[in-house]
Design a protein around this motif. Structure first.
Motif, mmCIF file in Angstrom:
data_model
loop_
_atom_site.group_PDB
_atom_site.id
_atom_site.type_symbol
_atom_site.label_atom_id
_atom_site.label_comp_id
_atom_site.label_asym_id
_atom_site.label_seq_id
_atom_site.Cartn_x
_atom_site.Cartn_y
_atom_site.Cartn_z
ATOM 1 N N THR A 9 11.165 18.039 41.384
ATOM 2 C CA THR A 9 10.297 18.465 40.366
ATOM 3 C C THR A 9 8.818 18.774 41.151
ATOM 4 O O THR A 9 8.270 18.356 41.793
ATOM 5 C CB THR A 9 9.845 17.307 39.611
ATOM 6 N N GLY A 10 8.546 20.308 40.571
ATOM 7 C CA GLY A 10 7.336 20.614 41.263
ATOM 8 C C GLY A 10 5.795 20.116 40.786
ATOM 9 O O GLY A 10 5.893 19.529 39.807
ATOM 10 N N THR A 11 4.988 19.569 41.907
ATOM 11 C CA THR A 11 3.769 18.897 41.606
ATOM 12 C C THR A 11 2.589 19.722 41.725
ATOM 13 O O THR A 11 1.523 19.143 42.047
ATOM 14 C CB THR A 11 3.827 17.737 42.477
ATOM 15 N N SER A 12 2.998 20.901 41.978
ATOM 16 C CA SER A 12 1.525 21.735 42.067
ATOM 17 C C SER A 12 0.400 21.773 40.743
ATOM 18 O O SER A 12 1.099 21.696 39.826
ATOM 19 C CB SER A 12 1.963 23.283 42.346
ATOM 20 N N ALA A 13 -0.669 21.797 41.166
ATOM 21 C CA ALA A 13 -1.797 21.761 40.158
ATOM 22 C C ALA A 13 -1.915 23.134 39.292
ATOM 23 O O ALA A 13 -1.682 24.096 40.141
ATOM 24 C CB ALA A 13 -3.253 21.183 40.478
ATOM 25 N N PRO A 14 -2.458 22.971 38.291
ATOM 26 C CA PRO A 14 -2.836 24.567 37.693
ATOM 27 C C PRO A 14 -3.783 25.256 38.738
ATOM 28 O O PRO A 14 -4.438 24.703 39.333
ATOM 29 C CB PRO A 14 -3.592 24.055 36.376
ATOM 30 N N GLY A 15 -3.474 26.505 38.621
ATOM 31 C CA GLY A 15 -4.188 27.349 39.657
ATOM 32 C C GLY A 15 -3.635 27.444 41.008
ATOM 33 O O GLY A 15 -3.982 28.514 41.667
ATOM 34 N N VAL A 16 -2.716 26.787 41.142
ATOM 35 C CA VAL A 16 -1.927 26.984 42.639
ATOM 36 C C VAL A 16 -1.118 28.054 42.425
ATOM 37 O O VAL A 16 -0.143 27.908 41.650
ATOM 38 C CB VAL A 16 -1.230 25.424 43.222
ATOM 39 N N VAL A 17 -1.133 29.011 43.405
ATOM 40 C CA VAL A 17 -0.208 30.198 43.224
ATOM 41 C C VAL A 17 0.826 30.198 44.552
ATOM 42 O O VAL A 17 0.106 29.917 45.587
ATOM 43 C CB VAL A 17 -0.795 31.268 42.962
ATOM 44 N N GLU A 18 1.823 30.993 44.320
ATOM 45 C CA GLU A 18 2.596 31.188 45.530
ATOM 46 C C GLU A 18 2.609 32.538 45.729
ATOM 47 O O GLU A 18 2.945 33.616 44.719
ATOM 48 C CB GLU A 18 4.068 30.874 45.390
ATOM 49 N N LYS A 19 2.583 33.308 46.918
ATOM 50 C CA LYS A 19 2.380 34.742 47.039
ATOM 51 C C LYS A 19 3.159 35.031 48.245
ATOM 52 O O LYS A 19 2.800 34.475 49.509
ATOM 53 C CB LYS A 19 1.160 35.270 47.169
#
Length: 264
Positions: free
Chosen positions: A72-82
């Motif tokens: 389950t992903g635990t990244s906060a809002p605003g974290v992006v992957e590029k």
């Protein structure tokens, strides 16, 4: 010779013969026991060898048919992957600090690195302090059976990054890491993981099956592995190894508080 003497001598001869037979039987019995003991030892040894072969084969093939556990992903809002070529950057655009992490999905020490420092890194990424540039490398590509898992998994992770699911994919592969020297996960299993972490784009399947980013990954690894700035002394002279972390172009010493030192 009188009859009494003959009878006494005959009894003596019979007693001597009887003792000889008994002794012979005793020797034979001892030899028989030795033979039985040796036979039992050989059988036990053979059983142990066969059992060891079966256990080793079972261990080597433990990933066959296994479903990789989705994380389950635990990244906060605003974290992006590029994704940029063979590199995936994860974090908030306003982050002031950046680190580069060089790892291999088959590397046991890389798994230990993730288990030890993932929480600290994730905290700094989520609060907008840190960006992480992930370089997933095929350093141990010949150390799976059959060879190729390091490259297959690195390629699949870049395809997952295109769908915005790199971290979930990355974390799952380290959580269920195959044993070095054994069977890795095949492409079908990697595709299933992608689907389980929420990838619906059909091009993901095509990229995994075709090895879309394999050449980029191999070219990047060739450059990285010979970069003097990434060399470390592992006890037998300078060389490149995974995991390696850099900050501001310098290799970071992976002490317990290294994350805090980087961001402070």
């Amino acid at each position: 010779m009188g009859g009494a003497e003959r009878n006494a001598r005959k009894r003596k001869q019979q007693q001597t013969a009887a003792r000889s037979v008994a002794q012979a039987r005793g020797v034979a019995g001892g030899d028989k026991k030795k033979v039985v003991a040796i036979t039992v030892a050989v059988v036990v040894l053979a059983a142990l060898v066969i059992g060891g072969v079966i256990w080793t084969t079972s261990s080597k093939d433990s990933t066959e048919g296994k479903v990789i556990g989705a994380q389950t992903g635990t990244s906060a809002p605003g974290v992006v992957e590029k994704r940029d070529g063979a590199v995936v950057t994860v974090g908030k655009p306003e982050a002031k600090k950046t680190i580069d992490v060089y790892a291999d999905f088959l590397c046991p020490v890389c798994k230990q690195f993730e288990e030890t420092f993932k929480g600290q890194i994730e905290e700094q990424v989520n609060n907008g302090t840190l960006q992480v540039r992930y370089h997933m490398l095929p350093m141990l590509n010949q150390r799976s059976d059959p060879p190729g898992y390091s490259l297959d998994s690195a390629n699949a992770s870049l395809a997952a990054a295109d769908a915005g699911k790199f971290l979930a994919f990355h974390d799952a592969l380290f959580k269920d890491q195959p044993e070095e020297g054994g069977r890795g996960f095949d492409k079908a299993q990697l595709i299933k993981l992608g689907q389980d972490v929420g990838i619906t784009d059909p091009t993901f399947v095509l990229k995994v099956n075709s090895g879309a980013y394999e050449q980029e990954i191999q070219d990047a690894y060739k450059k990285i592995s010979t970069d003097p700035s990434l060399q470390q002394d592992f006890g037998n002279g300078p060389g490149f190894g995974t995991p390696t972390v850099t900050s501001n172009g310098q290799v970071v010493k992976l002490e317990q508080d290294w994350v805090q030192k980087v961001v402070s």
